[in-house]
Design a protein around this motif. Structure first.
Motif, PDB file in Angstrom:
ATOM      1  N   ALA A 175      22.908   9.626  33.160  1.00 38.67           N
ATOM      2  CA  ALA A 175      21.773  10.179  32.420  1.00 38.67           C
ATOM      3  C   ALA A 175      20.983   9.048  31.789  1.00 38.67           C
ATOM      4  O   ALA A 175      21.555   8.072  31.289  1.00 38.67           O
ATOM      5  CB  ALA A 175      22.240  11.157  31.350  1.00 38.67           C
ATOM      6  N   PHE A 176      19.672   9.201  31.808  1.00 34.76           N
ATOM      7  CA  PHE A 176      18.776   8.237  31.165  1.00 34.76           C
ATOM      8  C   PHE A 176      17.868   8.975  30.191  1.00 34.76           C
ATOM      9  O   PHE A 176      17.325  10.020  30.530  1.00 34.76           O
ATOM     10  CB  PHE A 176      17.897   7.524  32.196  1.00 34.76           C
ATOM     11  N   TYR A 180      18.570   4.896  26.060  1.00 39.73           N
ATOM     12  CA  TYR A 180      19.838   4.489  26.654  1.00 39.73           C
ATOM     13  C   TYR A 180      20.113   5.236  27.959  1.00 39.73           C
ATOM     14  O   TYR A 180      19.570   6.313  28.212  1.00 39.73           O
ATOM     15  CB  TYR A 180      20.997   4.778  25.690  1.00 39.73           C
ATOM     16  N   ALA A 181      20.988   4.658  28.764  1.00 37.16           N
ATOM     17  CA  ALA A 181      21.542   5.330  29.938  1.00 37.16           C
ATOM     18  C   ALA A 181      23.060   5.299  29.823  1.00 37.16           C
ATOM     19  O   ALA A 181      23.634   4.390  29.211  1.00 37.16           O
ATOM     20  CB  ALA A 181      21.097   4.633  31.223  1.00 37.16           C
ATOM     21  N   GLY A 182      23.710   6.288  30.411  1.00 39.49           N
ATOM     22  CA  GLY A 182      25.159   6.325  30.360  1.00 39.49           C
ATOM     23  C   GLY A 182      25.740   7.071  31.536  1.00 39.49           C
ATOM     24  O   GLY A 182      25.103   7.960  32.110  1.00 39.49           O
ATOM     25  N   VAL A 183      26.961   6.688  31.914  1.00 43.51           N
ATOM     26  CA  VAL A 183      27.708   7.401  32.945  1.00 43.51           C
ATOM     27  C   VAL A 183      28.216   8.706  32.341  1.00 43.51           C
ATOM     28  O   VAL A 183      28.802   8.705  31.252  1.00 43.51           O
ATOM     29  CB  VAL A 183      28.899   6.563  33.449  1.00 43.51           C
ATOM     30  N   LEU A 184      27.986   9.817  33.015  1.00 45.95           N
ATOM     31  CA  LEU A 184      28.424  11.102  32.485  1.00 45.95           C
ATOM     32  C   LEU A 184      29.919  11.298  32.703  1.00 45.95           C
ATOM     33  O   LEU A 184      30.447  11.022  33.784  1.00 45.95           O
ATOM     34  CB  LEU A 184      27.646  12.239  33.151  1.00 45.95           C
ATOM     35  N   THR A 206      21.721   8.466  48.500  1.00 39.63           N
ATOM     36  CA  THR A 206      20.454   9.116  48.173  1.00 39.63           C
ATOM     37  C   THR A 206      20.405   9.352  46.674  1.00 39.63           C
ATOM     38  O   THR A 206      21.337   9.935  46.101  1.00 39.63           O
ATOM     39  CB  THR A 206      20.322  10.472  48.902  1.00 39.63           C
ATOM     40  N   VAL A 207      19.359   8.892  46.025  1.00 43.68           N
ATOM     41  CA  VAL A 207      19.188   9.087  44.583  1.00 43.68           C
ATOM     42  C   VAL A 207      18.426  10.386  44.348  1.00 43.68           C
ATOM     43  O   VAL A 207      17.343  10.601  44.893  1.00 43.68           O
ATOM     44  CB  VAL A 207      18.422   7.908  43.951  1.00 43.68           C
ATOM     45  N   VAL A 260      20.696  11.545  39.003  1.00 44.47           N
ATOM     46  CA  VAL A 260      20.306  10.913  37.744  1.00 44.47           C
ATOM     47  C   VAL A 260      19.545  11.937  36.905  1.00 44.47           C
ATOM     48  O   VAL A 260      18.449  12.371  37.276  1.00 44.47           O
ATOM     49  CB  VAL A 260      19.412   9.680  37.998  1.00 44.47           C
ATOM     50  N   ILE A 261      20.124  12.338  35.796  1.00 47.13           N
ATOM     51  CA  ILE A 261      19.469  13.272  34.887  1.00 47.13           C
ATOM     52  C   ILE A 261      18.573  12.471  33.945  1.00 47.13           C
ATOM     53  O   ILE A 261      18.999  11.455  33.374  1.00 47.13           O
ATOM     54  CB  ILE A 261      20.505  14.089  34.104  1.00 47.13           C
ATOM     55  N   THR A 262      17.341  12.913  33.788  1.00 49.93           N
ATOM     56  CA  THR A 262      16.366  12.159  33.003  1.00 49.93           C
ATOM     57  C   THR A 262      15.530  13.102  32.143  1.00 49.93           C
ATOM     58  O   THR A 262      15.573  14.324  32.306  1.00 49.93           O
ATOM     59  CB  THR A 262      15.391  11.387  33.921  1.00 49.93           C
ATOM     60  N   HIS A 263      14.725  12.516  31.242  1.00 46.85           N
ATOM     61  CA  HIS A 263      13.647  13.290  30.629  1.00 46.85           C
ATOM     62  C   HIS A 263      12.454  13.248  31.582  1.00 46.85           C
ATOM     63  O   HIS A 263      12.450  12.513  32.580  1.00 46.85           O
ATOM     64  CB  HIS A 263      13.293  12.774  29.240  1.00 46.85           C
ATOM     65  N   ASP A 264      11.437  14.033  31.282  1.00 45.51           N
ATOM     66  CA  ASP A 264      10.329  14.203  32.223  1.00 45.51           C
ATOM     67  C   ASP A 264       9.483  12.949  32.422  1.00 45.51           C
ATOM     68  O   ASP A 264       8.716  12.874  33.379  1.00 45.51           O
ATOM     69  CB  ASP A 264       9.409  15.343  31.754  1.00 45.51           C
ATOM     70  N   SER A 265       9.569  11.981  31.532  1.00 43.55           N
ATOM     71  CA  SER A 265       8.701  10.809  31.622  1.00 43.55           C
ATOM     72  C   SER A 265       9.351   9.628  32.321  1.00 43.55           C
ATOM     73  O   SER A 265       8.747   8.559  32.410  1.00 43.55           O
ATOM     74  CB  SER A 265       8.248  10.380  30.213  1.00 43.55           C
TER      75      SER A 265
END
Length: 350
Positions: free
Chosen positions: A86-87, A267-271, A58-59, A35-40
């Motif tokens: 990605a979120f 938003y979140a989305g499937v890459l 495993t996440v 899961v790709i995210t921003h730092d927060s």
């Protein structure tokens, strides 16, 4: 979006401890979901473990800086994505993500629980997960010590009595900074917004690269020199919820001006090209589930989008937004975003 050091610290601690249930990158074999995210980004560890247990996976959380930095990383790696989902792309940057084609189509069945006005463009490609309001906060005690009344409108901040007392984030590098820049376009009008920014520059406004620096270095509540900071309407509630020692009031308050706040939706989305697309879809459903949605306010200081989810009482007590936010269409943001940033940079930093 977000926002506060406590969740980030807890996440870092969990990563450093190398708990088997929650990975922070690397490759230890087995079925995994990245899961790709921003730092927060942050969720309670128990919820992550539950998702892992139910889906035998495993996440792996892969933070990529602020939302803008994260989106740049998604674009640069879109032919060979680093993750599955990605979120953190928000409504100030969404059109760029859609134009670059980083997301694969998916509509969660739980989207029916999300108000239509939060779904926005690209509703078949991204899913709204949370929202919040970008606006100025002030340190109540600091302004009292200076014998200065809190400003009632944005124009007040150009007065000499507020000289050097305001810190904002650079819209070229910060998602709240960009959100507020867009709000000023609506508040003052496209022909006049730069006049206010130039006046703020002349009044010794401080500009920093990101929210963390603004809030935890420059803001007087953290020992800095500026008692007025560009942050979020939920910041006062968060300060009260996590006060140590506990307190019944909040040490900060909001400056809420009609059209002078921006409603930011994440938003979140499937890459596209995800190695584990089926689990990526399940993770988006997971993010919209009531347990996760009710966890989000206390972890990231934002509102859930699922109408069935409850929020902490402190949100209503200290962070209620009762003014109309800025109204700028997604089409206008897409068309003008880069030119607004460029004009702001020339007027404020050069």
């Amino acid at each position: 979006m977000r926002r506060f050091s406590l969740p980030v610290i807890l996440l870092l601690i969990s990563c450093l401890a190398a708990l088997p249930a929650l990975a922070c990158g690397g490759d230890d074999g087995g079925d995994s979901l990245t899961v790709i995210t921003h730092d927060s980004f942050n969720l309670s560890e128990e919820l992550i473990k539950q998702f892992e247990s139910e889906n035998h996976v495993t996440v792996r959380l892969l933070p990529k800086g602020d939302a803008g930095s994260m989106l740049t990383a998604l674009i640069l790696t879109k032919r060979n994505p680093e993750g599955d989902v990605a979120f953190g792309v928000d409504n100030t940057l969404l059109s760029r993500a859609l134009d670059e084609g980083v997301f694969a189509a998916y509509t969660s069945p739980l989207t029916i629980k999300v108000p239509a006005d939060l779904r926005g463009e690209g509703s078949n490609l991204v899913t709204p997960i949370d929202y919040g309001y970008v606006n100025f906060n002030y340190d109540i005690e600091a302004l009292k010590k200076l014998n200065i009344e809190p400003p009632k409108k944005l124009e007040d901040l150009t007065d000499a009595k507020y000289r050097g007392l305001v810190v904002v984030e650079n819209p070229a590098s910060s998602s709240p900074g960009l959100a507020f820049l867009i709000a000023t376009v609506d508040y003052f009008g496209e022909s006049a917004y730069l006049n206010w920014w130039k006046a703020m520059r002349a009044n010794d406004m401080k500009v920093v690269d990101g929210w963390e620096t603004a809030y935890y270095t420059n803001f007087s509540l953290a020992g800095g020199s500026q008692p007025i900071v560009l942050s979020y309407a939920t910041s006062p509630a968060f300060e009260q919820l996590f006060a140590d020692p506990p307190r019944k009031d909040a040490p900060t308050a909001n400056i809420l001006v009609a059209k002078g706040v921006f409603r930011q939706v994440e938003y979140a989305g499937v890459l596209k090209g995800a190695k584990n697309e089926a689990l990526a879809r399940k993770f988006i459903d997971f993010l919209l589930s009531v347990p996760v949605q009710e966890d989000i306010p206390g972890q990231m200081a934002v509102y859930p989008v699922n109408q069935d989810a409850k929020v902490p009482e402190a949100f209503a007590a200290f962070s209620k937004v009762d003014v109309a936010p800025a109204s700028v269409s997604a089409e206008m943001i897409a068309a003008k975003r880069d030119s607004w940033i460029e004009a702001w940079t020339k007027s404020v930093l050069r």
